[in-house]
Write a protein that holds these residues in place. Structure first.
Motif, PDB file in Angstrom:
ATOM      1  N   HIS A 522       0.841  -1.205   0.000  1.00  0.00           N
ATOM      2  CA  HIS A 522       0.000   0.000   0.000  1.00  0.00           C
ATOM      3  C   HIS A 522       0.872   1.250   0.000  1.00  0.00           C
ATOM      4  O   HIS A 522       0.621   2.216  -0.731  1.00  0.00           O
ATOM      5  N   THR A 523       1.932   1.225   0.796  1.00  0.00           N
ATOM      6  CA  THR A 523       2.858   2.361   0.865  1.00  0.00           C
ATOM      7  C   THR A 523       3.544   2.588  -0.480  1.00  0.00           C
ATOM      8  O   THR A 523       3.721   3.730  -0.918  1.00  0.00           O
ATOM      9  N   VAL A 524       3.917   1.492  -1.143  1.00  0.00           N
ATOM     10  CA  VAL A 524       4.568   1.599  -2.453  1.00  0.00           C
ATOM     11  C   VAL A 524       3.619   2.233  -3.473  1.00  0.00           C
ATOM     12  O   VAL A 524       4.026   3.088  -4.275  1.00  0.00           O
ATOM     13  N   ILE A 525       2.342   1.823  -3.451  1.00  0.00           N
ATOM     14  CA  ILE A 525       1.365   2.375  -4.393  1.00  0.00           C
ATOM     15  C   ILE A 525       1.173   3.870  -4.154  1.00  0.00           C
ATOM     16  O   ILE A 525       1.114   4.669  -5.097  1.00  0.00           O
ATOM     17  N   THR A 542       4.152  -0.811 -14.068  1.00  0.00           N
ATOM     18  CA  THR A 542       5.604  -0.614 -14.129  1.00  0.00           C
ATOM     19  C   THR A 542       6.046   0.488 -13.176  1.00  0.00           C
ATOM     20  O   THR A 542       7.083   0.371 -12.506  1.00  0.00           O
ATOM     21  N   THR A 543       5.268   1.559 -13.104  1.00  0.00           N
ATOM     22  CA  THR A 543       5.596   2.669 -12.198  1.00  0.00           C
ATOM     23  C   THR A 543       5.593   2.203 -10.749  1.00  0.00           C
ATOM     24  O   THR A 543       6.491   2.548  -9.964  1.00  0.00           O
ATOM     25  N   ASN A 547       8.925   1.627  -7.968  1.00  0.00           N
ATOM     26  CA  ASN A 547       9.007   2.248  -6.644  1.00  0.00           C
ATOM     27  C   ASN A 547       9.212   1.231  -5.532  1.00  0.00           C
ATOM     28  O   ASN A 547       9.287   1.605  -4.362  1.00  0.00           O
ATOM     29  N   ALA A 548       9.282  -0.042  -5.897  1.00  0.00           N
ATOM     30  CA  ALA A 548       9.485  -1.110  -4.918  1.00  0.00           C
ATOM     31  C   ALA A 548      10.943  -1.540  -4.945  1.00  0.00           C
ATOM     32  O   ALA A 548      11.417  -2.097  -5.933  1.00  0.00           O
ATOM     33  N   ASP A 549      11.654  -1.275  -3.880  1.00  0.00           N
ATOM     34  CA  ASP A 549      13.063  -1.674  -3.805  1.00  0.00           C
ATOM     35  C   ASP A 549      13.197  -3.159  -3.476  1.00  0.00           C
ATOM     36  O   ASP A 549      14.200  -3.791  -3.788  1.00  0.00           O
ATOM     37  N   ASP A 550      12.200  -3.692  -2.825  1.00  0.00           N
ATOM     38  CA  ASP A 550      12.183  -5.079  -2.389  1.00  0.00           C
ATOM     39  C   ASP A 550      11.887  -5.990  -3.584  1.00  0.00           C
ATOM     40  O   ASP A 550      10.880  -5.819  -4.270  1.00  0.00           O
ATOM     41  N   LEU A 551      12.740  -6.974  -3.861  1.00  0.00           N
ATOM     42  CA  LEU A 551      12.541  -7.875  -4.998  1.00  0.00           C
ATOM     43  C   LEU A 551      11.249  -8.668  -4.861  1.00  0.00           C
ATOM     44  O   LEU A 551      10.535  -8.893  -5.839  1.00  0.00           O
ATOM     45  N   MET A 552      10.939  -9.104  -3.619  1.00  0.00           N
ATOM     46  CA  MET A 552       9.701  -9.840  -3.418  1.00  0.00           C
ATOM     47  C   MET A 552       8.492  -8.942  -3.683  1.00  0.00           C
ATOM     48  O   MET A 552       7.473  -9.383  -4.219  1.00  0.00           O
ATOM     49  N   MET A 553       8.617  -7.671  -3.330  1.00  0.00           N
ATOM     50  CA  MET A 553       7.520  -6.742  -3.546  1.00  0.00           C
ATOM     51  C   MET A 553       7.274  -6.530  -5.039  1.00  0.00           C
ATOM     52  O   MET A 553       6.132  -6.450  -5.492  1.00  0.00           O
ATOM     53  N   ARG A 554       8.336  -6.454  -5.808  1.00  0.00           N
ATOM     54  CA  ARG A 554       8.193  -6.302  -7.261  1.00  0.00           C
ATOM     55  C   ARG A 554       7.480  -7.527  -7.844  1.00  0.00           C
ATOM     56  O   ARG A 554       6.623  -7.401  -8.726  1.00  0.00           O
ATOM     57  N   ALA A 555       7.839  -8.704  -7.343  1.00  0.00           N
ATOM     58  CA  ALA A 555       7.186  -9.927  -7.815  1.00  0.00           C
ATOM     59  C   ALA A 555       5.707  -9.927  -7.429  1.00  0.00           C
ATOM     60  O   ALA A 555       4.845 -10.361  -8.206  1.00  0.00           O
TER      61      ALA A 555
END
Length: 642
Positions: A522-525, A542-543, A547-555
Motif C-alpha cells: 500500500h505504501t509503495v502504491i 511498471t511505475t 518504486n518497490a526496492d524489495d525484490l519480493m515486492m516487485r514480484a
C-alpha cells in the motif's frame, strides 16, 4: 548515435501494442475468465498452465515461476535483449516513429547487437533469394523442380541460392553498411586466409525463422559432386540468434495451425516440411541441424497447450528403420502424459514425405498422417515384430515368452491404469497368448514394482515450500488466507483498475491493512502517486514496481496485476471493486467505532455533557456509515457467490 528514448514514446508504444498478440506468437493462449488469458509458461517447464496474460492491463505473470511484467519485459526475458531494443522492436512492429531526445526520427539507431544481426540476416536472405533466379543457380532450381517444388513454392518457403565465389554476399552486405564483425557474429561470413569470405557457397538455402518470423539463420544443401569439403547439409553456426536446439524449421508458418488444430507433425528435413505444407498438412516442422530434442518438444507443447490429456497430438514421421524405432522408444520413456498423445507415421518402403509426394501425390502425404499409429502401439508392436517370423508372423512358444519378457516392462511404464490394461490385453493378442489375464497381471505386477522403490509404493511425503521472505524480513502472505483476501483483492484492484479504485483507495490509511507485506505494498502504491494518479495499464504497474526496492515486492506487484478477480464478466468489475473497497473501509470504520466507544466509557454524560454528546453524535454517524458499508460489501459478496 541515437538519443534517449522519451518516456512518452515508451508509454505510447506500450499502450498500442497488444501484449496478447506478441505473447501469442510464442504461447497458445486461451480464455481464463473475465479479461484474462492463460497458457503454458515459456520460462519454465510445466504441464498445467500457470502463465496468465491480462490484455486490458498489458501485463503477464506466471504463478509457477514468478516471472512477470509488461510486453517489453516479456521480450527482454524471452529474446535475451535489452530494454531499448525491446521498445524499438515493438515500435517497428506497429510502425511508430520514436522521437529521440537529442535526435530525431531519422537518427541512425544503434539498436544493439541482436537487432543488427537480425537486419544482416534479412539482407542476406533478400540477396540469396535474388540469386536463385540467376543462371549460376540452375542446379538449385533443378533440385527443387525434380521434387515437384515450383517457383511459387520456392517463394513461399524463402528458398535462395549461395553463389559461387568466395565473398559475393560479404561484399554485398559490406556495401550496405554492415561491418564484418556483425556478419561474422551472424554466422554469414568468416575470416579466410585472404580476408573475409562467405559462410555458404554454391548451395541451395532455406531461411530459418524464429516464432516472430525473423530470419535468424540458414540451412544449406549440397548440389555439386565436387563439393566434398563439408557435409551434405550444413547450417548457420550457433549465434546470439540461432540456437539449433531452440528453433524448428517451418514453425513460423505452422504455429497458428498447430495452436488451432492441436496437432504438430515432426519431420526430418526442409523438403519434407515443404512437401507436408504443400500437401495440406500445415502443422509440419523439422529440427535444424540436430536431432529433435526436449527443448523442441517444450516449444510445441506451449503451442499445443496440452493441459488436458486428450488435447493435442504430436505425430513423428520416423523412418521405419532401427534409428526410427530407437527414437520412438526414447519418446515412449519420456513424459508419459505427452507419450499418450504421441503418434508415429511411417511411409511405405521407407519413403520420406518429400519422396512420397513425388511418387504418389499430395493425397498420399495426407493419408500418411491420417494413418498414424499411437506411439504405445508402435513401440510394443516393434518388439513383437522382432521375434515374429517375417513371412508368416507366427511365433514359437519360446519366442512368445521372449516377447513377453521384453514387452511387459515396457507396457508397465504406461502410467494411466486403464490404458495400461488395454495395451496389456492387446499385447496378449499380438503374441497369441491365450491366458490374457495372466499377461494383464504380469504387467500390473511390473508396474507396481517400477513405482515401488524405497517407499514401498507409498508416495513420498510432501514438504511445505517455505514462503519467500521480503528484504524487510516479513514472510509473504498466503494468497488463500480468507482473512487477508479482501486486502489482497483491494491491492489487486488498485493495480488493475486504478481509475475505479481511485480516491477511495488513496484515502485508505495503512491501518486498513493488517499484514506487513500488504501494508508495505500500500505504501509503495501511494509512493508511486496513488491509484488516482491518472496512470493505468502496464505503465501504471511498471511505475509501481519501479518504486518497490524489495525484490519480493516487485514480484508481488506483477502477480497481483495479473491475478484474476472473482468476476464473471467485465460488466461486474465496477461493482466488485466498489464492494471490496467497502469491506476494507468497514473494517477501518469498525476500529474507529471501537475507539469512540472506549472514549465514551471514560467520559461522564452528566459532568461532560457537551463532549459526551459530540462523541455520541460521531458514534451514531459512524455506525450509520458502517451499516451502509456492510450492506454494500454484503451485496457484493452475494452477487459474486451466485
Amino acid at each position: 548515435m541515437a538519443g534517449r528514448l522519451p518516456d512518452r514514446d515508451i508509454a505510447a508504444i506500450r499502450e498500442r501494442v497488444r501484449i496478447e498478440d506478441v505473447v501469442g506468437e510464442y504461447v497458445a493462449l486461451k480464455s481464463a475468465g473475465a479479461l484474462s488469458m492463460k497458457g503454458l509458461c515459456p520460462f519454465h517447464d510445466e504441464k498445467t498452465p500457470s502463465f496468465h496474460v491480462r490484455p486490458q492491463h498489458g501485463v503477464f505473470h506466471c504463478f509457477g515461476c514468478g516471472e512477470g511484467g509488461d510486453v517489453f519485459a516479456f521480450l527482454q526475458k524471452l529474446e535475451h535483449i535489452g530494454f531499448v531494443e525491446a521498445v524499438e522492436q515493438m515500435a517497428d512492429r506497429i510502425g511508430y516513429k520514436i522521437n529521440y531526445e537529442g535526435g530525431g526520427t531519422s537518427v541512425q539507431r544503434d539498436r544493439g547487437t541482436r537487432a543488427r544481426l537480425v537486419a544482416a540476416n534479412a539482407a542476406a536472405h533478400e540477396f540469396y533469394m535474388s540469386q536463385l533466379g540467376e543462371p549460376d543457380a540452375e542446379a538449385a532450381r533443378k533440385y527443387l523442380t525434380e521434387r515437384n517444388f515450383d517457383a511459387n513454392a520456392a517463394r513461399q518457403f524463402g528458398c535462395g541460392y549461395a553463389p559461387s565465389g568466395w565473398d559475393a554476399l560479404t561484399k554485398h552486405l559490406l556495401r550496405k553498411g554492415f561491418e564484418f564483425k556483425e556478419l561474422e557474429a551472424a554466422g554469414l561470413s568468416r575470416q579466410g586466409q585472404r580476408g573475409p569470405m562467405d559462410r555458404f557457397h554454391r548451395r541451395l538455402l532455406w531461411p530459418i525463422r524464429n516464432l516472430g518470423g525473423e530470419v535468424i539463420g540458414f540451412g544449406a544443401r549440397r548440389l555439386y559432386d565436387d563439393d566434398t569439403l563439408t557435409a551434405k547439409y550444413i547450417n548457420t553456426s550457433e549465434t546470439l540468434l540461432y540456437k539449433k536446439s531452440q528453433v524448428l524449421f517451418g514453425l513460423d508458418l505452422a504455429k497458428r495451425e498447430i495452436a488451432k488444430g492441436h496437432q504438430a507433425v515432426v519431420v526430418e528435413g526442409y523438403t519434407d516440411v515443404m512437401a507436408m505444407h504443400l500437401s495440406g498438412v500445415k502443422t509440419a516442422v523439422a529440427a535444424c541441424g540436430t536431432a529433435f530434442g526436449d527443448e523442441h518438444l517444450s516449444i510445441l507443447r506451449r503451442l499445443l497447450m496440452d493441459d488436458n490429456f486428450w488435447r493435442g497430438e504430436i505425430i513423428y514421421t520416423f523412418d521405419g528403420d532401427a534409428a526410427g524405432q530407437a527414437a520412438a522408444v526414447k519418446a515412449f520413456s519420456g513424459d508419459q502424459k505427452l507419450a499418450g498423445q504421441t503418434y508415429i507415421a511411417v511411409a511405405p518402403d521407407g519413403l520420406d514425405p518429400c519422396e512420397l509426394r513425388q511418387r504418389n501425390g499430395d493425397g498420399a502425404v495426407r493419408d500418411l498422417v491420417a494413418r498414424r499409429v499411437a506411439l504405445y502401439e508402435f513401440v510394443i508392436r516393434g518388439i513383437v515384430k522382432k521375434y515374429s517370423n517375417p513371412v508368416t508372423n507366427d511365433m514359437s512358444p519360446e519366442q512368445q515368452v521372449a516377447v513377453l519378457r521384453e514387452a511387459v516392462p515396457v507396457v508397465a511404464q504406461i502410467k494411466d491404469n486403464a490404458l495400461r490394461k488395454a495395451y496389456a490385453t492387446k499385447l496378449a493378442g499380438w503374441v497369441g497368448w491365450d491366458d490374457i489375464q495372466l499377461v494383464v497381471r504380469r504387467v500390473g505386477d511390473e508396474a507396481r514394482k517400477q513405482r515401488g522403490g524405497a517407499t514401498n509404493g507409498r508416495p513420498a511425503p510432501k514438504t511445505e515450500t517455505p514462503q519467500p521472505i521480503s528484504d524487510s524480513g516479513a514472510a509473504r502472505p498466503n494468497p488463500r488466507d480468507p482473512v487477508l483476501l479482501p486486502q489482497r483483492q483491494v491491492l489487486a484492484a488498485a493495480l488493475q483498475y486504478p481509475a475505479l479504485a481511485g480516491p477511495v483507495f488513496d484515502s485508505l490509511g495503512t491501518e486498513a491493512f493488517t499484514h506487513p507485506v500488504y501494508i508495505a505494498l500500500h505504501t509503495v502504491i501511494v509512493k508511486a502517486g496513488g491509484a488516482n494518479s491518472g496512470l493505468s495499464g502496464a505503465e501504471w504497474v511498471t511505475t509501481v514496481a519501479d518504486n518497490a526496492d524489495d525484490l519480493m515486492m516487485r514480484a508481488l506487484v506483477s502477480e497481483l496485476a495479473a491475478e484474476a478477480l472473482p468476476v464473471k464478466s467485465a460488466d461486474d468489475i465496477p461493482r466488485f471493486v466498489t464492494g471490496v473497497l467497502a469491506r476494507i473501509q468497514e473494517a477501518s470504520v469498525g476500529r474507529q467505532i471501537a475507539e469512540l466507544k472506549s472514549k465514551l466509557q471514560r467520559i461522564s454524560s452528566t459532568e461532560q455533557t457537551a463532549a459526551y454528546m459530540e462523541l455520541f453524535g460521531d458514534l451514531v454517524a459512524l455506525e450509520q456509515y458502517r451499516k451502509s458499508l456492510v450492506a454494500q460489501a454484503m451485496g457484493n459478496a452475494e452477487d459474486f457467490r451466485r
